[in-house]
Design an enzyme around this catalytic site. Structure first.
Site, PDB file in Angstrom:
ATOM      1  CG  HIS A  51      -0.327   0.015   2.543  1.00 18.97           C
ATOM      2  ND1 HIS A  51      -0.826  -0.653   3.632  1.00 18.97           N
ATOM      3  CD2 HIS A  51       0.788   0.644   3.003  1.00 18.97           C
ATOM      4  CE1 HIS A  51      -0.064  -0.438   4.685  1.00 18.97           C
ATOM      5  NE2 HIS A  51       0.921   0.355   4.335  1.00 18.97           N
ATOM      6  CG  HIS A  56       0.298   4.371   7.618  1.00 23.05           C
ATOM      7  ND1 HIS A  56      -0.668   3.729   6.895  1.00 23.05           N
ATOM      8  CD2 HIS A  56       1.434   3.640   7.454  1.00 23.05           C
ATOM      9  CE1 HIS A  56      -0.142   2.660   6.299  1.00 23.05           C
ATOM     10  NE2 HIS A  56       1.118   2.581   6.623  1.00 23.05           N
ATOM     11  CG  HIS A  93       8.111  -1.389   3.861  1.00 28.10           C
ATOM     12  ND1 HIS A  93       7.237  -2.401   4.194  1.00 28.10           N
ATOM     13  CD2 HIS A  93       7.393  -0.245   4.016  1.00 28.10           C
ATOM     14  CE1 HIS A  93       6.060  -1.890   4.514  1.00 28.10           C
ATOM     15  NE2 HIS A  93       6.131  -0.585   4.434  1.00 28.10           N
ATOM     16  CD  GLU A  97       2.730  -1.369   6.462  1.00 24.22           C
ATOM     17  OE1 GLU A  97       2.599  -0.182   6.783  1.00 24.22           O
ATOM     18  OE2 GLU A  97       3.072  -1.728   5.319  1.00 24.22           O
TER      19      GLU A  97
HETATM   20  C1  DHB Z   1       6.095   3.450   2.098  1.00 21.68           C
HETATM   21  C2  DHB Z   1       5.560   2.217   2.449  1.00 21.68           C
HETATM   22  C3  DHB Z   1       4.515   2.133   3.383  1.00 21.68           C
HETATM   23  O1  DHB Z   1       3.969   0.958   3.800  1.00 21.68           O
HETATM   24  C4  DHB Z   1       3.996   3.285   3.939  1.00 21.68           C
HETATM   25  O2  DHB Z   1       2.950   3.151   4.790  1.00 21.68           O
HETATM   26  C5  DHB Z   1       4.533   4.532   3.614  1.00 21.68           C
HETATM   27  C6  DHB Z   1       5.582   4.610   2.693  1.00 21.68           C
HETATM   28  C7  DHB Z   1       7.201   3.580   1.080  1.00 21.68           C
HETATM   29  O3  DHB Z   1       7.829   2.574   0.711  1.00 21.68           O
HETATM   30  O4  DHB Z   1       7.444   4.705   0.624  1.00 21.68           O
HETATM   31 FE    FE Z   2       2.458   1.264   5.431  1.00 22.42          FE
END
Ligand code: DHB
Ligand code: FE
Length: 278
Positions: free
Chosen positions: A12, A59, A192, A239
């Site tokens: 997302h 978020h 990530h 997540e």
């Molecule tokens: C990114 C990924 C995310 O899950 C998020 O909530 C905000 C930013 C990203 O990779 O930029």
């Molecule tokens: Fe996210």
């Protein structure tokens, strides 16, 4: 009774929103990512779900760090997206499904989960982006039940707890007295990390093992504590517990219908995955 047609889990990343608006689907950076959604469109056209139940994390748009529910279920008639500070254009509003929301709330309470119930909820990219990827530019032919999971503030729930919540939600779906077809979605991930000395951290090996374990051995994913998920998948890799919740709704084995894993989109190991009951 209602029927669970399958699960659809998707990354997302916020930057996807402006890429959709700017029609960058054929742009070399975006193409390998957006190409993964052709099969999603075909599958959704084939199974024609009436409802989507979505595990996602907020978020900081609807909930802030002063009061962040571990689990919250939307029970509203309609929901709205809001600009969360990125200047992302708003996507169309969402139709809620109050009867199913309350049915799920009552069922999970009977199974010893105590979610917050929300009469009003605003969505950030975590819900808006996967919905727009799945039903691009059209009036979505579904009503939704949003289920928020805290993946952002420790102590978070464990993956195992989320999986078991999914179990309870799946049973609730199967006891809902209509003949509707219900799609379960999970959003976020995979690995990530957006901040700190490990910013940009991605763990392909861990992600692939996670994806491959889900059909017949979801216990592989549920074995990790939140701290271990952060270590292996990065702080926002947490997540993946939304994916474990979605997987839990399929009571037995699942089969993978489609997967597209692509590194990176922004800072994220992106993935879209469709599964059906085996
Ligand atoms: C990114 C990924 C995310 O899950 C998020 O909530 C905000 C930013 C990203 O990779 O930029
Ligand atoms: Fe996210």
């Amino acid at each position: 009774m209602a029927k669970l047609v399958g699960t659809l889990c998707s990354t997302h990343v916020p930057a996807i929103g402006p890429a959709i608006v700017a029609k960058k689907q054929e742009d070399p950076y975006w193409k390998p990512f957006f190409d993964g959604f052709h099969a999603v469109h075909d599958w959704v056209a084939k199974v024609q779900p009436d409802v989507a139940v979505i595990f996602y994390n907020d978020h900081g748009l609807n909930f802030w760090l002063d009061a962040l529910p571990t689990f919250a279920i939307g029970c509203a008639k309609e929901y709205f997206t809001k600009d969360e500070g990125w200047g992302i254009p708003r996507f169309t509003d969402f139709d809620g499904y109050e009867d199913l929301s309350w049915h799920i709330v009552n069922a999970v309470k009977a199974a010893d989960f105590d979610p917050v119930t929300c009469q009003e909820m605003y969505f950030d990219h975590a819900l808006a982006v996967p919905m727009e990827l799945t039903w691009p530019g059209v009036q979505r032919p579904i009503r939704i039940v949003p289920i928020e999971v805290n993946t952002v503030l420790f102590p978070t729930p464990t993956g195992k707890r989320c999986f078991n919540l999914g179990r309870a939600v799946g049973k609730a779906i199967e006891s809902f007295p209509t003949d509707e077809k219900i799609l379960v979605m999970g959003t976020g991930g995979l690995s990530h990390q957006l901040e700190g000395t490990r910013a940009g951290f991605i763990n392909r090996k861990f992600d692939i093992e996670f994806i491959e374990s889900l059909p017949t051995n979801p216990e592989w994913g549920t074995q990790f504590s939140p701290e271990e998920i952060v270590e292996n998948a990065g702080t926002q890799g947490m997540e993946m517990i939304n994916w474990l919740a979605a997987r839990g709704t399929i009571q037995g084995d699942a089969k993978t219908i489609h997967v597209n894993y692509h590194i990176p989109i922004s800072d994220t190991a992106s993935c879209v995955l469709i599964q059906e009951p085996a």
